[in-house]
Design a protein around this motif. Structure first.
Motif, PDB file in Angstrom:
ATOM      1  N   GLY A 224       0.736  -1.094  -0.268  1.00  0.00           N
ATOM      2  CA  GLY A 224       0.442  -0.298   0.115  1.00  0.00           C
ATOM      3  C   GLY A 224       1.017   1.227  -0.477  1.00  0.00           C
ATOM      4  N   ILE A 225       2.194   1.679   1.091  1.00  0.00           N
ATOM      5  CA  ILE A 225       2.367   2.827   0.615  1.00  0.00           C
ATOM      6  C   ILE A 225       3.465   2.022  -0.263  1.00  0.00           C
ATOM      7  N   ALA A 226       4.128   1.780  -0.692  1.00  0.00           N
ATOM      8  CA  ALA A 226       4.354   1.747  -2.138  1.00  0.00           C
ATOM      9  C   ALA A 226       4.107   1.925  -3.334  1.00  0.00           C
ATOM     10  N   LEU A 227       2.688   1.546  -3.695  1.00  0.00           N
ATOM     11  CA  LEU A 227       2.505   1.722  -4.588  1.00  0.00           C
ATOM     12  C   LEU A 227       1.699   2.663  -4.103  1.00  0.00           C
ATOM     13  N   GLY A 228       1.027   3.399  -3.065  1.00  0.00           N
ATOM     14  CA  GLY A 228       0.697   4.768  -2.994  1.00  0.00           C
ATOM     15  C   GLY A 228       1.032   6.004  -3.350  1.00  0.00           C
ATOM     16  N   ALA A 229       2.763   6.067  -3.025  1.00  0.00           N
ATOM     17  CA  ALA A 229       4.192   6.891  -3.334  1.00  0.00           C
ATOM     18  C   ALA A 229       3.952   7.053  -4.945  1.00  0.00           C
ATOM     19  N   ILE A 230       4.183   5.336  -4.922  1.00  0.00           N
ATOM     20  CA  ILE A 230       4.612   5.576  -7.055  1.00  0.00           C
ATOM     21  C   ILE A 230       3.489   5.620  -7.920  1.00  0.00           C
ATOM     22  N   VAL A 231       2.274   5.948  -7.514  1.00  0.00           N
ATOM     23  CA  VAL A 231       1.688   5.467  -8.366  1.00  0.00           C
ATOM     24  C   VAL A 231       0.560   6.911  -8.112  1.00  0.00           C
ATOM     25  N   LEU A 232       0.424   7.358  -6.745  1.00  0.00           N
ATOM     26  CA  LEU A 232      -0.755   8.284  -6.426  1.00  0.00           C
ATOM     27  C   LEU A 232      -0.798   9.390  -5.557  1.00  0.00           C
ATOM     28  N   ASN A 233       1.366   9.759  -5.291  1.00  0.00           N
ATOM     29  CA  ASN A 233       2.172  10.498  -4.671  1.00  0.00           C
ATOM     30  C   ASN A 233       1.401  10.925  -2.937  1.00  0.00           C
ATOM     31  N   ASP A 234       0.776  10.184  -2.354  1.00  0.00           N
ATOM     32  CA  ASP A 234       0.951   9.874  -1.142  1.00  0.00           C
ATOM     33  C   ASP A 234       1.902   9.879  -0.271  1.00  0.00           C
ATOM     34  N   PRO A 235       2.108  10.889   0.697  1.00  0.00           N
ATOM     35  CA  PRO A 235       3.028  11.509   1.239  1.00  0.00           C
ATOM     36  C   PRO A 235       3.440  10.021   2.174  1.00  0.00           C
ATOM     37  N   ILE A 236       4.537   9.645   2.550  1.00  0.00           N
ATOM     38  CA  ILE A 236       5.631   8.903   3.349  1.00  0.00           C
ATOM     39  C   ILE A 236       6.092   9.980   4.762  1.00  0.00           C
ATOM     40  N   THR A 237       5.504   9.769   5.604  1.00  0.00           N
ATOM     41  CA  THR A 237       6.238  10.550   6.702  1.00  0.00           C
ATOM     42  C   THR A 237       6.423   9.491   8.132  1.00  0.00           C
ATOM     43  N   LEU A 238       7.422   9.861   8.566  1.00  0.00           N
ATOM     44  CA  LEU A 238       7.955   9.323  10.070  1.00  0.00           C
ATOM     45  C   LEU A 238       7.487   8.930  11.145  1.00  0.00           C
ATOM     46  N   ASN A 239       6.220   9.399  10.643  1.00  0.00           N
ATOM     47  CA  ASN A 239       4.910   8.737  11.488  1.00  0.00           C
ATOM     48  C   ASN A 239       4.382   7.596  11.311  1.00  0.00           C
ATOM     49  N   ARG A 240       4.304   7.790   9.735  1.00  0.00           N
ATOM     50  CA  ARG A 240       4.119   6.195   8.968  1.00  0.00           C
ATOM     51  C   ARG A 240       4.506   5.149   9.148  1.00  0.00           C
ATOM     52  N   ILE A 241       5.623   5.648   8.427  1.00  0.00           N
ATOM     53  CA  ILE A 241       6.617   4.706   9.478  1.00  0.00           C
ATOM     54  C   ILE A 241       7.191   3.677   9.952  1.00  0.00           C
ATOM     55  N   ALA A 242       6.892   4.418  11.687  1.00  0.00           N
ATOM     56  CA  ALA A 242       6.857   4.065  13.191  1.00  0.00           C
ATOM     57  C   ALA A 242       6.072   3.592  13.077  1.00  0.00           C
ATOM     58  N   GLY A 243       4.593   4.150  13.292  1.00  0.00           N
ATOM     59  CA  GLY A 243       3.045   3.192  13.110  1.00  0.00           C
ATOM     60  C   GLY A 243       3.837   1.905  12.588  1.00  0.00           C
ATOM     61  N   THR A 244       3.893   2.017  10.999  1.00  0.00           N
ATOM     62  CA  THR A 244       4.066   0.600  10.430  1.00  0.00           C
ATOM     63  C   THR A 244       4.967  -0.245  10.659  1.00  0.00           C
ATOM     64  N   ALA A 245       6.035   0.363  11.031  1.00  0.00           N
ATOM     65  CA  ALA A 245       7.030  -0.851  11.586  1.00  0.00           C
ATOM     66  C   ALA A 245       6.351  -1.246  13.039  1.00  0.00           C
ATOM     67  N   LEU A 246       5.151  -0.380  14.202  1.00  0.00           N
ATOM     68  CA  LEU A 246       4.931  -1.370  14.845  1.00  0.00           C
ATOM     69  C   LEU A 246       3.525  -2.239  14.840  1.00  0.00           C
ATOM     70  N   VAL A 247       3.310  -2.088  13.897  1.00  0.00           N
ATOM     71  CA  VAL A 247       2.167  -2.784  13.627  1.00  0.00           C
ATOM     72  C   VAL A 247       2.541  -4.321  13.512  1.00  0.00           C
ATOM     73  N   ILE A 248       3.343  -3.992  11.906  1.00  0.00           N
ATOM     74  CA  ILE A 248       3.884  -5.236  11.225  1.00  0.00           C
ATOM     75  C   ILE A 248       4.662  -6.359  12.481  1.00  0.00           C
ATOM     76  N   ALA A 249       6.026  -5.585  13.708  1.00  0.00           N
ATOM     77  CA  ALA A 249       6.099  -5.918  14.614  1.00  0.00           C
ATOM     78  C   ALA A 249       5.102  -6.949  15.646  1.00  0.00           C
ATOM     79  N   GLY A 250       4.445  -6.123  15.731  1.00  0.00           N
ATOM     80  CA  GLY A 250       3.171  -6.890  16.975  1.00  0.00           C
ATOM     81  C   GLY A 250       2.633  -8.374  15.696  1.00  0.00           C
ATOM     82  N   ILE A 251       2.259  -7.822  14.858  1.00  0.00           N
ATOM     83  CA  ILE A 251       1.364  -9.338  14.103  1.00  0.00           C
ATOM     84  C   ILE A 251       2.689 -10.272  14.130  1.00  0.00           C
ATOM     85  N   ALA A 252       4.070 -10.084  13.897  1.00  0.00           N
ATOM     86  CA  ALA A 252       5.435 -10.688  14.080  1.00  0.00           C
ATOM     87  C   ALA A 252       5.025 -11.416  15.224  1.00  0.00           C
ATOM     88  N   LEU A 253       5.091 -10.622  16.416  1.00  0.00           N
ATOM     89  CA  LEU A 253       4.995 -11.181  17.751  1.00  0.00           C
ATOM     90  C   LEU A 253       3.482 -12.083  18.008  1.00  0.00           C
TER      91      LEU A 253
END
Length: 284
Positions: A224-253
């Protein structure tokens, strides 16, 4: 509603064709149809409408991140209704970490409860809750059927419901004039997102179980982040990167306990090698 109805009509046509070619046997017990009707509402009608409305106010990258929280719902519901799936310390830790990621993502909009972004975010989280409930419900009640059968009836039942809603609420033949790009999008969503995707989903659910199937959420934020940035110019912010990392880490746990148990079971069931002593086998 016309968008959701259009994709479901195409998805059901795809699945009818697949089932007809495969000559699959249809369910015989009325209760199976009742369960599939419930699944159509919980797993398709409600989340499809919530996602479609929610994405009118938030971009695709954030939507995909929030949609990745399905395993965090499953880890709560599965132990309550599935005897063979238990919550673990790792699951509780993963739930806490993933929830922290969601809070981080949604926090900027919590200051204003009237903000349209917040309503869109809550709709996306609501759709994830629906998917989590549907995941567990299907694992508990939709058994003994080939994967394409529940896919067919879920999408078909949902098609009837949403088409009726669209005709009553939106009167699309009077008010909707789709652009060529919109037609392409509906066709894409219909054949791939509503047809092929549900075949894959029920195949995985049958083979892997509810918790492992929900691991598809690992891919949602990345794609979603990759295609959103490439196709739709969606912003990639530090807040989103950190939030995504926590969500994925939670799923991994959440899934780490299951993975460890599976590896240990495989090791313990492996027969002794030709050079193994009884002590070696016992140690394994």
């Amino acid at each position: 509603l016309p968008l959701v109805a259009g994709r479901l009509v195409l998805g059901s046509l795809f699945l009818v064709t697949v089932v007809a070619i495969a000559r699959q046997e249809l369910p015989r017990r009325p209760m199976q149809y009742a369960h599939l009707l419930v699944m159509s509402v919980v797993n398709i009608v409600l989340p499809f409408i919530l996602i479609t409305v929610g994405e009118q106010t938030i971009d695709s990258a954030l939507a995909s991140i929030l949609n990745a929280t399905v395993p965090l719902t499953v880890i709560i519901l599965a132990p309550l209704f599935l005897p063979d799936e238990h919550i673990t310390a790792a699951g509780v830790g993963g739930l806490a970490v993933g929830f922290a990621g969601v809070v981080l993502l949604v926090a900027p909009d919590l200051v204003n409860f009237q903000d349209s972004d917040l309503s869109g975010e809550l709709m996306m989280l609501g759709s994830s809750l629906c998917y989590g409930i549907g995941n567990v419900y299907a694992r508990r009640n939709v058994r003994g059927l080939r994967p394409m059968i529940p896919a067919l009836f879920q999408v078909t039942f949902a098609t009837v419901i949403v088409v009726a809603l669209a005709l009553i609420v939106d009167r699309p033949f009077e008010t909707v004039t789709p652009t060529p790009a919109a037609v392409v999008a509906v066709v894409w969503l219909g054949f791939l997102g509503s047809g092929l995707a549900y075949l894959c989903y029920f195949t995985l659910l049958q083979l892997w179980g509810a918790t492992r199937t929900s691991m598809v959420a690992y891919l949602l934020p990345v794609v979603g982040i990759a295609l959103g940035a490439i196709v739709l110019n969606d912003p990639i912010t530090l807040n989103r990167i950190a939030g995504t990392a926590l969500v994925i880490a939670g799923i991994a746990l959440v899934n780490s306990g299951t993975a460890v148990r599976r590896v240990l079971a495989m090791r313990s069931s492996r027969p002794p090698g030709p050079t193994d002593t009884p002590a070696d086998a016992d140690a394994r």
